[in-house]
Design a protein around this motif. Structure first.
Motif, mmCIF file in Angstrom:
data_model
loop_
_atom_site.group_PDB
_atom_site.id
_atom_site.type_symbol
_atom_site.label_atom_id
_atom_site.label_comp_id
_atom_site.label_asym_id
_atom_site.label_seq_id
_atom_site.Cartn_x
_atom_site.Cartn_y
_atom_site.Cartn_z
ATOM 1 N N GLY A 43 0.782 -1.230 0.000
ATOM 2 C CA GLY A 43 0.000 0.000 0.000
ATOM 3 C C GLY A 43 0.813 1.280 0.000
ATOM 4 N N SER A 44 2.115 1.201 -0.361
ATOM 5 C CA SER A 44 2.934 2.404 -0.204
ATOM 6 C C SER A 44 2.441 3.542 -1.078
ATOM 7 N N GLY A 45 1.781 3.187 -2.194
ATOM 8 C CA GLY A 45 1.236 4.233 -3.049
ATOM 9 C C GLY A 45 0.158 5.042 -2.364
ATOM 10 N N TRP A 46 -0.603 4.367 -1.475
ATOM 11 C CA TRP A 46 -1.694 5.073 -0.797
ATOM 12 C C TRP A 46 -1.168 6.112 0.168
ATOM 13 N N ILE A 47 0.053 5.879 0.720
ATOM 14 C CA ILE A 47 0.647 6.896 1.596
ATOM 15 C C ILE A 47 0.879 8.160 0.795
ATOM 16 N N SER A 48 1.406 7.951 -0.423
ATOM 17 C CA SER A 48 1.646 9.093 -1.289
ATOM 18 C C SER A 48 0.341 9.808 -1.599
ATOM 19 N N VAL A 49 -0.729 9.035 -1.884
ATOM 20 C CA VAL A 49 -2.030 9.649 -2.159
ATOM 21 C C VAL A 49 -2.518 10.408 -0.934
ATOM 22 N N GLY A 50 -2.383 9.765 0.254
ATOM 23 C CA GLY A 50 -2.823 10.421 1.484
ATOM 24 C C GLY A 50 -2.084 11.729 1.702
ATOM 25 N N GLY A 51 -0.761 11.710 1.482
ATOM 26 C CA GLY A 51 0.031 12.933 1.606
ATOM 27 C C GLY A 51 -0.468 14.000 0.660
ATOM 28 N N GLY A 69 -0.375 16.958 -8.102
ATOM 29 C CA GLY A 69 0.250 15.921 -7.287
ATOM 30 C C GLY A 69 -0.734 14.822 -6.953
ATOM 31 N N LEU A 70 -1.938 15.209 -6.535
ATOM 32 C CA LEU A 70 -2.948 14.212 -6.176
ATOM 33 C C LEU A 70 -3.374 13.418 -7.411
ATOM 34 N N ALA A 71 -3.602 14.131 -8.519
ATOM 35 C CA ALA A 71 -4.048 13.448 -9.732
ATOM 36 C C ALA A 71 -3.021 12.413 -10.181
ATOM 37 N N VAL A 72 -1.755 12.826 -10.201
ATOM 38 C CA VAL A 72 -0.733 11.907 -10.709
ATOM 39 C C VAL A 72 -0.424 10.810 -9.691
ATOM 40 N N ALA A 73 -0.528 11.133 -8.389
ATOM 41 C CA ALA A 73 -0.302 10.083 -7.394
ATOM 42 C C ALA A 73 -1.331 8.967 -7.562
ATOM 43 N N LEU A 74 -2.589 9.346 -7.805
ATOM 44 C CA LEU A 74 -3.634 8.338 -8.042
ATOM 45 C C LEU A 74 -3.371 7.586 -9.339
ATOM 46 N N TRP A 75 -3.142 8.366 -10.399
ATOM 47 C CA TRP A 75 -2.951 7.781 -11.728
ATOM 48 C C TRP A 75 -1.740 6.860 -11.726
ATOM 49 N N GLY A 76 -0.683 7.324 -11.019
ATOM 50 C CA GLY A 76 0.557 6.552 -10.998
ATOM 51 C C GLY A 76 0.406 5.198 -10.336
ATOM 52 N N MET A 77 -0.570 5.084 -9.391
ATOM 53 C CA MET A 77 -0.761 3.795 -8.721
ATOM 54 C C MET A 77 -1.101 2.707 -9.719
ATOM 55 N N ALA A 78 -1.771 3.100 -10.807
ATOM 56 C CA ALA A 78 -2.153 2.093 -11.796
ATOM 57 C C ALA A 78 -1.026 1.815 -12.778
ATOM 58 N N ARG A 83 -10.369 -1.504 -25.988
ATOM 59 C CA ARG A 83 -11.486 -1.010 -25.175
ATOM 60 C C ARG A 83 -11.016 -0.667 -23.778
ATOM 61 N N LEU A 84 -11.647 0.366 -23.203
ATOM 62 C CA LEU A 84 -11.313 0.727 -21.827
ATOM 63 C C LEU A 84 -11.667 -0.402 -20.878
ATOM 64 N N ALA A 85 -12.696 -1.201 -21.282
ATOM 65 C CA ALA A 85 -13.136 -2.288 -20.404
ATOM 66 C C ALA A 85 -12.072 -3.361 -20.266
ATOM 67 N N SER A 86 -11.051 -3.323 -21.178
ATOM 68 C CA SER A 86 -10.022 -4.354 -21.092
ATOM 69 C C SER A 86 -9.077 -4.086 -19.919
ATOM 70 N N ILE A 87 -9.104 -2.879 -19.374
ATOM 71 C CA ILE A 87 -8.282 -2.591 -18.193
ATOM 72 C C ILE A 87 -9.034 -3.074 -16.964
ATOM 73 N N ARG A 108 -8.788 0.909 -13.821
ATOM 74 C CA ARG A 108 -9.577 1.807 -14.668
ATOM 75 C C ARG A 108 -10.041 3.030 -13.864
ATOM 76 N N VAL A 109 -10.510 2.751 -12.645
ATOM 77 C CA VAL A 109 -10.962 3.862 -11.805
ATOM 78 C C VAL A 109 -9.790 4.789 -11.491
ATOM 79 N N LEU A 110 -8.645 4.181 -11.128
ATOM 80 C CA LEU A 110 -7.474 4.994 -10.774
ATOM 81 C C LEU A 110 -7.015 5.843 -11.951
ATOM 82 N N LEU A 111 -7.103 5.283 -13.153
ATOM 83 C CA LEU A 111 -6.620 6.016 -14.325
ATOM 84 C C LEU A 111 -7.605 7.104 -14.733
ATOM 85 N N LEU A 112 -8.883 6.749 -14.753
ATOM 86 C CA LEU A 112 -9.836 7.680 -15.364
ATOM 87 C C LEU A 112 -10.287 8.789 -14.430
#
Lengths: 133, 120, 500
Positions: C27-35, C88-97, C440-444, C449-453
């Protein structure tokens, strides 16, 4: 390169370096010295060990990943800066207290943070460069 | 003394530019190192020098009898040297990695990210 | 108030340390998101504080200005900090995926937060040498981000990025040192008077030019931009998004700060050069983009041409122009980062970033097509999106000054921007995939998909929102520009606080 003289000497030297680095760290508050130069001296000790017995051996002697040491240093420095918050001081203001008759301060904590960060940073670099060459 | 340092800084910059214009990454790095030293010397000289004595006040904050150097540029320098050291170490590690990836250090031939022909 | 200014810098570093220490956990990515969430809240608080007081300033550990390190925020700084937190928040989320376990284990999330901390510090500091230190912090972490997880191509890009940025650093350091040697102060508010009072104005102009070259290299303006298209298309897409959104803009911010606050003595010389640089930057950037056929490379060249618009606002130095420049700066960060995120998803769906090798996205992923069109049209300046207002203001400002040629270049650049956006649209979205694939986006997987979009949709909504309701943003940018052109409030706030 294995050299008997260097490996034997390194054992003596590393202890000397580490003790001296602590001395320099602590005297740094009012006299020349401090966390940065202390950290450099300590890093030198482990670097000599790495040259004498190999990086793998030096890593084992260090026990902790040097990057973690560096980040712990950052944690110490941040803690020293944030400590002023609950006490109502300005950011990074020095906080002083007394423990058993000795004066302790957030300044010292910051210096210890610098010491750890330097040890961690330098050793990360030296180990990485030694291993790639 | 400041004049000597100024000239030295100029000579170092000239050598640095010459090294940096060569197509070899390692020579470029050495040039960069010289350049940052030249800059450090320039800042050092800009803060004035006192020969043979550190720019520190005496006991009880007493001013020394002679002109004193400004110690702030020296503090700035120290910071800059430390940072420069870190950056240089990283650049060196990167150079080693580049040498392993490409087998040479000629920057003119490093075109992997920008292929010669436009597009494909 | 002291902590309002310090916390937005400290929080990313705390998050960085935590994320690094726990990097082996899942979950280390979530720390970054939380920050990042915490940073966003603090940035909003900072903005509220700035809206209330106009300019706020504080001294680190209460050492009085101009001797201690100053942190100061006016409208521009506060807005930049907020946008940094948003990206920062947008890319931290997006980056998790996107960022895999291997990169995470090498400390990707920690480096990312360090970068955000460095950028925030650069926006908030009121001290020239401290600015240098923040530049180094963000530079070192960007070096790390550039090489982590990349292949041989990333090493190639990193070599060019690192070497040229190091030169700019050395120049900046030299300029800062000489400034101190000549004026005896490094506090930016204090420097305004000190530079104006210096007997040798020629020397001041020389130093100003060193700053211009140093910051210009970072901002990737006309003759100094070569490192940018050589490196921005090589690392992780999350990395290029945050680089594209924030890093060059730190250079632009530094240019704006230094050339409105400190070096305003010889505007006939310095700002004339900036004007030429701006025009040439716009043109070369957009022409470079027209010649490319790689999704990310086209976008990289567009960054350069957009930087030209921002520098143009600074170069004209009228209230309207600076307002346009500030508005452009704010809108561009959101749009550009979003476009790189779209490029990342399209790469994930089609398997390549070469426009000739992909296609069919409009048919199979219409949502992605919409998410591309919004920032792309905004970038090109279509009404009613945010970019239209920014361009409109800048063109009007140059026409007001009788600079018809400049206005023409700005409009031409907009036109050519549409051309290369059309190219991406036609190749990646409109035509069928050459291999007949139906990405298709559904292939992710659903989580990814949620994290990216979700960050992409949020950023696109912001672009639309700024476009439809530009009034509050324009008012804000106008006040920001007034503060920049008449920094007496800034100077007074910084120095008065020190006098207490």
């Amino acid at each position: 390169m294995k050299s008997l003289i260097l490996t034997t000497g390194a054992r003596l030297l590393i202890a000397l370096f580490l003790v001296f680095s602590l001395y320099v760290l602590l005297r740094g508050h009012n006299a020349p010295g401090g966390g940065f130069i202390g950290g450099l001296i300590a890093a030198c000790g482990f670097a000599i060990h790495a040259f004498a017995s190999g990086v793998a051996e030096a890593r084992r002697a260090l026990r902790v990943d040097p990057r973690v040491i560096g980040v712990l240093g950052l944690v110490c420095a941040l803690a020293a800066g944030l400590m002023a918050w609950p006490l109502g001081f300005d950011p990074f203001a020095g906080v002083w207290g007394e423990v058993a008759g000795y004066k302790v301060s957030s300044v010292l904590l910051f210096d210890i943070g610098v010491y750890l960060a330097v040890v961690g940073g330098i050793l990360t670099l030296i180990f990485a460069l030694e291993e790639t060459l | 003394m400041e004049t000597v340092l100024a000239i030295l800084s100029g000579v170092l910059s000239a050598c640095a530019v010459w090294l940096m214009l060569s197509g070899n990454l390692l020579r470029f790095l050495f040039g960069l190192l010289l350049l940052s030293n030249a800059v450090n010397l320039a800042i050092f000289a800009a803060g004035r020098l006192t020969e043979g004595a550190p720019p520190l006040l005496g006991q009880g904050g007493a001013l020394p009898g002679h002109q004193m150097a400004n110690s702030l540029p020296q503090a700035l320098l120290l910071t800059a040297i430390v940072i420069g050291f870190g950056l240089f170490a990283f650049a060196l590690a990167l150079t080693i990695r580049a040498y392993r990836a490409f087998g040479h250090l000629e920057v003119d031939r490093m075109r992997l990210a920008e292929p010669e022909e436009g597009g494909k | 108030m002291n902590w309002t200014l310090a916390l937005p810098i400290l929080v990313p570093f705390c998050a960085a340390a935590l994320a690094f220490l726990l990097r082996n956990r899942r979950g280390s990515g979530w720390i970054s998101v939380g920050g990042s969430v915490l940073s966003l809240i603090l940035a909003l608080q900072l903005l509220a504080e700035v809206l209330r007081h106009g300019v706020i300033a504080t001294q680190m550990s209460a050492w009085a200005a101009p001797f201690g390190i100053t942190l100061a925020a006016d409208y521009l700084s506060a807005a930049m900090v907020l946008i940094t937190a948003i990206i920062g928040l947008a890319v931290a989320l997006w980056g998790m995926a996107e960022v895999g376990q291997i990169s995470a284990r090498m400390g990707w999330h920690g480096l990312f937060q360090t970068l955000i901390g460095g950028v925030t510090g650069a926006f908030l500091t009121g001290d020239l040498f401290n600015l240098y230190v923040w530049f180094e912090v963000l530079l070192i972490s960007s070096f790390g981000l550039l090489v982590i997880g990349g292949q041989r191509k990333a090493v190639d890009g990193a070599v060019k990025y690192v070497t040229l940025n190091l030169i700019s650093t050395v120049l900046f350091l030299c300029a800062a040192g000489l400034t101190y040697g000549a004026t005896g102060t490094l506090n930016m508010a204090d420097l305004r008077a000190a530079v104006a009072a210096h007997p040798d104005q020629g020397l001041m102009t020389v130093i100003a030019m060193m700053f211009m070259i140093g910051f210009g290299l970072k901002a990737a303006v006309f003759p100094l931009f070569f490192w940018l298209p050589a490196s921005y298309h090589t690392p992780h897409y999350a990395v290029s998004a945050v680089f594209a959104g924030l890093l060059t803009k730190v250079g632009v911010y530094a240019l704006i700060r230094v050339f409105t606050l400190i070096f305003v003595g010889d505007q006939g010389y310095t700002h004339e050069i900036l004007l030429w640089v701006a025009c040439l930057t716009m043109l070369t950037g957009v022409l470079g983009a027209a010649a490319q056929s790689d999704f990310r490379k086209i976008l990289s060249f567009h960054i350069i041409s957009q930087i030209g618009y921002m520098v143009l606002g600074l170069a004209l130095m009228t209230p309207l122009a600076v307002m346009g420049g500030v508005f452009y700066l704010l809108h561009h960060i959101i749009v550009k980062a979003n476009l790189f995120l779209v490029a990342g998803v399209s790469r994930r769906l089609t398997g390549s970033s070469d426009l000739y090798a992909i296609g069919g996205l409009y048919r199979s992923a219409p949502l992605l097509a919409v998410l591309f069109l919004i920032p792309a049209f905004s970038l090109a300046g279509f009404p009613p999106l945010s970019g239209f207002w920014a361009k409109y203001v800048l063109v009007k400002a140059s026409l007001d000054l009788g600079q018809g040629l400049v206005a023409f270049v700005a409009l031409l650049t907009g036109l050519l921007t549409i051309f290369s956006m059309t190219k991406i649209w036609a190749e990646a979205f409109w035509k069928a995939h050459p291999d007949g694939r139906q990405p298709r986006l559904a292939s992710i997987p659903a989580r990814a998909r949620v994290l990216l979009l979700s960050p992409m949709i949020a950023l696109a909504l912001m672009t639309v929102l700024i476009g439809l309701f530009p009034d509050p943003f324009v008012t804000f940018a106008t006040t920001g520009a007034e503060q920049l052109l008449d920094p007496s409030a800034y100077v007074a706030t910084v120095l008065e606080r020190g006098a207490e």
